[in-house]
Motif scaffolding. Structure first.
Motif, mmCIF file in Angstrom:
data_model
loop_
_atom_site.group_PDB
_atom_site.id
_atom_site.type_symbol
_atom_site.label_atom_id
_atom_site.label_comp_id
_atom_site.label_asym_id
_atom_site.label_seq_id
_atom_site.Cartn_x
_atom_site.Cartn_y
_atom_site.Cartn_z
ATOM 1 N N GLY A 1 0.820 -1.203 0.000
ATOM 2 C CA GLY A 1 0.000 0.000 0.000
ATOM 3 C C GLY A 1 0.852 1.250 0.000
ATOM 4 O O GLY A 1 1.118 1.827 1.045
ATOM 5 N N ARG A 2 1.300 1.674 -1.175
ATOM 6 C CA ARG A 2 2.160 2.850 -1.288
ATOM 7 C C ARG A 2 1.354 4.053 -1.763
ATOM 8 O O ARG A 2 0.279 3.904 -2.346
ATOM 9 N N THR A 3 1.899 5.227 -1.550
ATOM 10 C CA THR A 3 1.239 6.451 -1.983
ATOM 11 C C THR A 3 0.975 6.418 -3.483
ATOM 12 O O THR A 3 1.894 6.208 -4.277
ATOM 13 N N HIS A 4 -0.294 6.611 -3.881
ATOM 14 C CA HIS A 4 -0.706 6.658 -5.292
ATOM 15 C C HIS A 4 -0.382 5.357 -6.038
ATOM 16 O O HIS A 4 -0.220 5.374 -7.258
ATOM 17 N N GLN A 5 -0.300 4.231 -5.337
ATOM 18 C CA GLN A 5 0.254 3.028 -5.953
ATOM 19 C C GLN A 5 -0.444 2.621 -7.253
ATOM 20 O O GLN A 5 0.223 2.406 -8.282
ATOM 21 N N ILE A 6 -1.764 2.487 -7.234
ATOM 22 C CA ILE A 6 -2.460 2.057 -8.445
ATOM 23 C C ILE A 6 -2.305 3.087 -9.545
ATOM 24 O O ILE A 6 -2.037 2.750 -10.710
ATOM 25 N N ARG A 7 -2.409 4.351 -9.198
ATOM 26 C CA ARG A 7 -2.306 5.421 -10.191
ATOM 27 C C ARG A 7 -0.924 5.411 -10.854
ATOM 28 O O ARG A 7 -0.804 5.565 -12.079
ATOM 29 N N VAL A 8 0.115 5.221 -10.050
ATOM 30 C CA VAL A 8 1.486 5.220 -10.573
ATOM 31 C C VAL A 8 1.766 3.963 -11.393
ATOM 32 O O VAL A 8 2.331 4.029 -12.489
#
Length: 356
Positions: free
Chosen positions: A262-269
């Motif tokens: 679960g990273r910041t903006h993971q799916i978007r990036v």
């Protein structure tokens, strides 16, 4: 928890004065515990990836002035961080005092007991107070909802949100009412034992019905408000996203994404990294017409779609975890919000008419 991650350093590192020889009270502004698997890397480079509002040069100046510390001792910019190092940025002034005030904001609560509550967050609601958004957040709303609970202090980091989703992402979040619940739930997120599925509409047609995207995520050095996939395996945080195609709609694809991390903006990036940015994701270029025709009618159709869903088309649909007290497996699901439902209907109608 192995890491406490703060996205923003609220005070600027400008106008830094060196720490003097005499006693001086310093205030902690940022703290992070280095991951167990972290390879050696310069501390200025490591912190640069984690501080939104700071340049690497300003971090180096702070280190030269004695404000950057590892395990309680000042270090220089070339210090190599080691696994489980406790890194702090200190300043000679306290952090901005931003107590969380209860605010009467509607909440869609899908489950609640003495230990936790699960909330279905609408798009457009900021999760936690931060730079430029100190009021009107989900945390303020939760503080109001629990205002009569004497054991819940919204300003105590030992309780509250266990994880976050972006302002313009809708969907499910779990909130801990007690320290034990937050510790237990936090470990489940850290150990990747939670179950999280997202629905997203992305530009283009994916080659395969199923796939996995793996790539370290770090701050984009060219745009500090963006994250990016690092080409250097020693930089960034390990991230894995699995996807499954739910529906192909001509120039866009409706997908289900399962987070392993679960990273910041993971799916978007990750979706941008493989050439399929989320539909209408302004920060990552999805608010442009990336696939389709040059006909004016098509351009108008896409413009109407952007108006129908004026944010990145991403919804945190399911959330599963083990209850911190009872040990029961809990699982929650939420329906797609109206804007994404209407968006899909528009694309289905467009593709259906085009194929006549």
């Amino acid at each position: 928890m192995a890491e406490e991650y703060i996205d923003e350093l609220e005070d600027s590192l400008d106008d830094i004065e060196p720490v003097g020889d005499g006693p001086q009270e310093l205030y902690e502004h940022f703290r992070v515990v280095v991951d167990k698997g972290q390879s050696p890397v310069r501390i200025d480079k490591y912190l640069f990836e984690r501080l939104v509002n700071s340049s690497r040069n300003r971090i180096q100046q702070a280190a030269d002035a004695g404000y950057v510390m590892a395990n309680g001792k000042p270090v220089k910019s070339n210090y190599k961080v080691k696994p489980l190092d406790v890194l702090t940025v200190m300043m000679d002034r306290p952090r901005y005092n931003n107590d969380i005030i209860p605010e009467e904001i509607p909440l869609d609560i899908v489950y609640e007991d003495d230990d936790l509550l699960v909330v279905n967050k609408p798009a457009g609601l900021v999760v936690h107070p931060g730079c430029g958004n100190y009021h009107g957040t989900l945390v303020n709303a939760i503080a109001w909802h629990l205002r009569d609970n004497p054991d819940y202090d919204p300003n105590d980091p030992a309780v509250g949100l266990v994880h976050r989703i972006d302002k313009d992402t809708s969907g499910l979040l779990v909130v801990a009412k007690t320290p034990d619940a937050k510790t237990h739930l936090g470990l489940q997120f850290y150990n990747k034992t939670t179950q999280r599925k997202y629905n997203a509409l992305v530009w283009g047609l994916l080659d395969a019905d199923n796939g996995t995207i793996e790539g370290n995520i770090t701050r984009n050095p060219k745009d500090r408000l963006q994250m990016a996939v690092s080409t250097d395996p020693a930089i960034g945080k390990h991230a894995v996203t699995h996807y499954h195609v739910l529906e192909r709609l001509g120039y866009v694809t409706f997908v289900e994404c399962v987070l392993e991390t679960g990273r910041t903006h993971q799916i978007r990036v990750h979706m941008k990294h493989i050439g399929h940015p989320l539909f209408n994701d302004e920060r990552y270029g999805g608010n442009e017409i990336l696939k389709g025709t040059h006909f004016s009618k098509y351009k108008q159709f896409v413009a109407n779609c952007f108006e129908t869903c004026p944010r990145q088309a991403l919804h945190a649909k399911t959330l599963g975890f083990v209850h911190p007290r009872t040990g029961e497996q809990m699982f929650f699901t939420s329906e797609l919000p109206d804007d994404m439902t209407l968006l899909l209907e528009k694309w289905r109608a467009y593709i259906g008419n085009r194929e006549l």
